[in-house]
Write a protein that holds these residues in place. Structure first.
Motif, PDB file in Angstrom:
ATOM      1  N   UNK A   1       0.832  -1.207   0.000  1.00 50.77           N
ATOM      2  CA  UNK A   1       0.000   0.000   0.000  1.00 50.77           C
ATOM      3  C   UNK A   1       0.866   1.256   0.000  1.00 50.77           C
ATOM      4  N   UNK A   2       1.943   1.228   0.786  1.00 55.05           N
ATOM      5  CA  UNK A   2       2.847   2.379   0.842  1.00 55.05           C
ATOM      6  C   UNK A   2       3.507   2.652  -0.510  1.00 55.05           C
ATOM      7  N   UNK A   3       3.736   1.589  -1.268  1.00 55.20           N
ATOM      8  CA  UNK A   3       4.363   1.728  -2.582  1.00 55.20           C
ATOM      9  C   UNK A   3       3.346   1.977  -3.696  1.00 55.20           C
ATOM     10  N   UNK A   4       2.058   1.922  -3.358  1.00 54.52           N
ATOM     11  CA  UNK A   4       1.023   2.149  -4.347  1.00 54.52           C
ATOM     12  C   UNK A   4       0.683   0.924  -5.170  1.00 54.52           C
ATOM     13  N   UNK A   5       1.149  -0.253  -4.742  1.00 52.47           N
ATOM     14  CA  UNK A   5       0.861  -1.483  -5.485  1.00 52.47           C
ATOM     15  C   UNK A   5      -0.586  -1.918  -5.280  1.00 52.47           C
ATOM     16  N   UNK A   6      -1.155  -1.620  -4.106  1.00 49.01           N
ATOM     17  CA  UNK A   6      -2.553  -1.922  -3.813  1.00 49.01           C
ATOM     18  C   UNK A   6      -3.197  -0.656  -3.248  1.00 49.01           C
ATOM     19  N   UNK A   7      -4.536  -0.607  -3.272  1.00 49.22           N
ATOM     20  CA  UNK A   7      -5.236   0.598  -2.827  1.00 49.22           C
ATOM     21  C   UNK A   7      -5.192   0.786  -1.320  1.00 49.22           C
ATOM     22  N   UNK A   8      -5.252  -0.321  -0.571  1.00 48.87           N
ATOM     23  CA  UNK A   8      -5.204  -0.202   0.887  1.00 48.87           C
ATOM     24  C   UNK A   8      -4.596  -1.463   1.485  1.00 48.87           C
ATOM     25  N   UNK A   9      -4.272  -1.380   2.757  1.00 50.38           N
ATOM     26  CA  UNK A   9      -3.602  -2.490   3.437  1.00 50.38           C
ATOM     27  C   UNK A   9      -4.549  -3.301   4.317  1.00 50.38           C
ATOM     28  N   UNK A  10      -5.851  -3.083   4.168  1.00 48.08           N
ATOM     29  CA  UNK A  10      -6.830  -3.750   5.015  1.00 48.08           C
ATOM     30  C   UNK A  10      -6.703  -5.273   4.929  1.00 48.08           C
ATOM     31  N   UNK A  11      -6.755  -5.940   6.081  1.00 45.07           N
ATOM     32  CA  UNK A  11      -6.673  -7.391   6.124  1.00 45.07           C
ATOM     33  C   UNK A  11      -8.039  -7.993   5.818  1.00 45.07           C
ATOM     34  N   UNK A  12      -8.271  -8.309   4.556  1.00 45.54           N
ATOM     35  CA  UNK A  12      -9.533  -8.895   4.114  1.00 45.54           C
ATOM     36  C   UNK A  12      -9.510 -10.411   4.352  1.00 45.54           C
ATOM     37  N   UNK A  13     -10.670 -11.063   4.298  1.00 42.96           N
ATOM     38  CA  UNK A  13     -10.684 -12.524   4.442  1.00 42.96           C
ATOM     39  C   UNK A  13      -9.807 -13.229   3.406  1.00 42.96           C
ATOM     40  N   UNK A  14      -9.777 -12.700   2.176  1.00 46.33           N
ATOM     41  CA  UNK A  14      -8.957 -13.317   1.124  1.00 46.33           C
ATOM     42  C   UNK A  14      -7.472 -13.232   1.479  1.00 46.33           C
ATOM     43  N   UNK A  15      -7.065 -12.088   2.011  1.00 53.38           N
ATOM     44  CA  UNK A  15      -5.660 -11.930   2.396  1.00 53.38           C
ATOM     45  C   UNK A  15      -5.340 -12.764   3.639  1.00 53.38           C
ATOM     46  N   UNK A  16      -6.260 -12.791   4.575  1.00 56.78           N
ATOM     47  CA  UNK A  16      -6.044 -13.567   5.802  1.00 56.78           C
ATOM     48  C   UNK A  16      -5.919 -15.061   5.500  1.00 56.78           C
ATOM     49  N   UNK A  17      -6.517 -15.505   4.405  1.00 57.84           N
ATOM     50  CA  UNK A  17      -6.440 -16.921   4.008  1.00 57.84           C
ATOM     51  C   UNK A  17      -4.993 -17.377   3.877  1.00 57.84           C
ATOM     52  N   UNK A  18      -4.098 -16.481   3.470  1.00 57.27           N
ATOM     53  CA  UNK A  18      -2.690 -16.849   3.287  1.00 57.27           C
ATOM     54  C   UNK A  18      -1.955 -17.034   4.609  1.00 57.27           C
ATOM     55  N   UNK A  19      -2.624 -16.708   5.713  1.00 58.56           N
ATOM     56  CA  UNK A  19      -2.046 -16.925   7.030  1.00 58.56           C
ATOM     57  C   UNK A  19      -2.665 -18.098   7.767  1.00 58.56           C
ATOM     58  N   UNK A  20      -3.462 -18.883   7.066  1.00 58.25           N
ATOM     59  CA  UNK A  20      -4.080 -20.081   7.649  1.00 58.25           C
ATOM     60  C   UNK A  20      -3.310 -21.295   7.146  1.00 58.25           C
ATOM     61  N   UNK A  21      -2.628 -21.989   8.068  1.00 58.83           N
ATOM     62  CA  UNK A  21      -1.713 -23.069   7.704  1.00 58.83           C
ATOM     63  C   UNK A  21      -2.117 -24.374   8.383  1.00 58.83           C
ATOM     64  N   UNK A  22      -1.607 -25.500   7.886  1.00 59.72           N
ATOM     65  CA  UNK A  22      -1.805 -26.748   8.624  1.00 59.72           C
ATOM     66  C   UNK A  22      -1.213 -26.613  10.036  1.00 59.72           C
ATOM     67  N   UNK A  23      -1.868 -27.171  11.006  1.00 65.62           N
ATOM     68  CA  UNK A  23      -1.417 -27.075  12.389  1.00 65.62           C
ATOM     69  C   UNK A  23       0.035 -27.552  12.503  1.00 65.62           C
ATOM     70  N   UNK A  24       0.858 -26.731  13.144  1.00 64.25           N
ATOM     71  CA  UNK A  24       2.263 -27.084  13.340  1.00 64.25           C
ATOM     72  C   UNK A  24       3.178 -26.664  12.220  1.00 64.25           C
ATOM     73  N   UNK A  25       2.636 -26.122  11.123  1.00 64.40           N
ATOM     74  CA  UNK A  25       3.466 -25.697   9.994  1.00 64.40           C
ATOM     75  C   UNK A  25       4.208 -24.406  10.344  1.00 64.40           C
ATOM     76  N   UNK A  26       5.288 -24.165   9.614  1.00 66.51           N
ATOM     77  CA  UNK A  26       6.147 -23.012   9.864  1.00 66.51           C
ATOM     78  C   UNK A  26       6.167 -22.120   8.631  1.00 66.51           C
TER      79      UNK A  26
END
Length: 270
Positions: free
Chosen positions: A109-134
């Motif tokens: 967002x700071x670089x203007x690559x996206x309109x805002x930095x809001x953590x949407x459900x779609x973006x949060x999906x990338x932080x959902x991992x198999x239990x115990x994963x690194x």
């Protein structure tokens, strides 16, 4: 040698829309590190298909399993869910991964690559991992790479964007790869043999292989016409550079001798 399998994931690969250069690149890297790639497959974005392939690789006791692609925010990015299914672990929010994704979107967002930095459900999906994963740092994109350990095997999940994959492999993953593969030395030499007929050089290569069982030897034609010549590849990997160099040189000398006995010249090695 550390055994490796590669799963390239994405419908775009199987409809011919995208050429899978990632697998070729990783195979070269792994071979150079002394690993042995036993299998590579291309899979559709299908949860059960990916999970089944993961289970099969684990049943074969594959030491390192790479998955490529399917790490993004869209509904067809199913890799991590499929891994969770394949290793029988639940998916869960990973605080470290979510913090990474959030930080990345702040930067974008700071670089203007996206309109805002809001953590949407779609973006949060990338932080959902198999239990115990690194999660593993992605220097370029928003989706972290992910390491899932299952007994003696590790599953390394990489994004499908080539630049992201290469940056992660060459930088963030290096400590893990060096721990797994060690400091092996790989050497490959290619000899150009002046022969039109592979059936003639086949018994010669067999004789050289018997004298040098540790060396991998493979022949293929440079081209198919009246001036056909064959490329003979000789390769070997060991923890000791001097051992590898001596073994390859000895195999080349044996090849020259066997070819000479048959009246065939070895044009040059590269």
């Amino acid at each position: 040698m550390v055994t490796v399998e590669i799963l390239a994931i994405g419908n775009e690969l199987l409809i011919g829309d995208v050429l899978d250069t990632n697998t070729n690149w990783i195979i070269k890297k792994i071979t150079g590190m002394g690993g042995q790639v036993n299998r590579s497959v291309i899979l559709r974005d299908n949860l059960d298909a990916i999970a089944t392939e993961i289970q099969s690789a684990l049943e074969r006791k594959t030491e390192v399993i790479f998955t490529i692609g399917g790490m993004g925010p869209t509904v067809d990015d199913l890799t991590l869910e499929a891994i969770a299914q394949g290793i029988d672990r639940p998916l869960a929010e990973n605080k470290e991964a979510l913090a990474f994704v959030n930080q990345k979107y702040q930067e974008f967002a700071n670089k203007g690559y996206v309109d805002d930095a809001k953590m949407t459900p779609a973006r949060a999906k990338m932080g959902i991992l198999p239990m115990g994963a690194i999660p593993i740092d992605n220097p370029v994109g928003a989706a972290p790479a992910v390491i899932s350990k299952v007994k003696e095997s590790i599953i390394i999940s990489l994004p499908g964007v080539p630049r992201e994959l290469k940056e992660i492999f060459d930088n963030s993953l290096q400590p893990i790869l060096k721990e797994k593969f060690g400091e092996s030395f790989f050497l490959e030499k290619v000899a150009i043999v002046d022969s039109k007929d592979e059936s003639v050089i086949a018994p010669i290569l067999n004789a050289v292989s018997q004298k040098n069982p540790q060396i991998y030897i493979k022949s293929r034609a440079k081209k198919f016409d009246i001036d056909t010549k064959f490329k003979v590849t000789l390769s070997y990997c060991s923890s000791f550079k001097e051992e590898v160099v001596q073994a390859i040189n000895q195999a080349i000398q044996d090849l020259k001798q066997e070819l000479g006995n048959a009246g065939i010249s070895l044009d040059y090695t590269e």
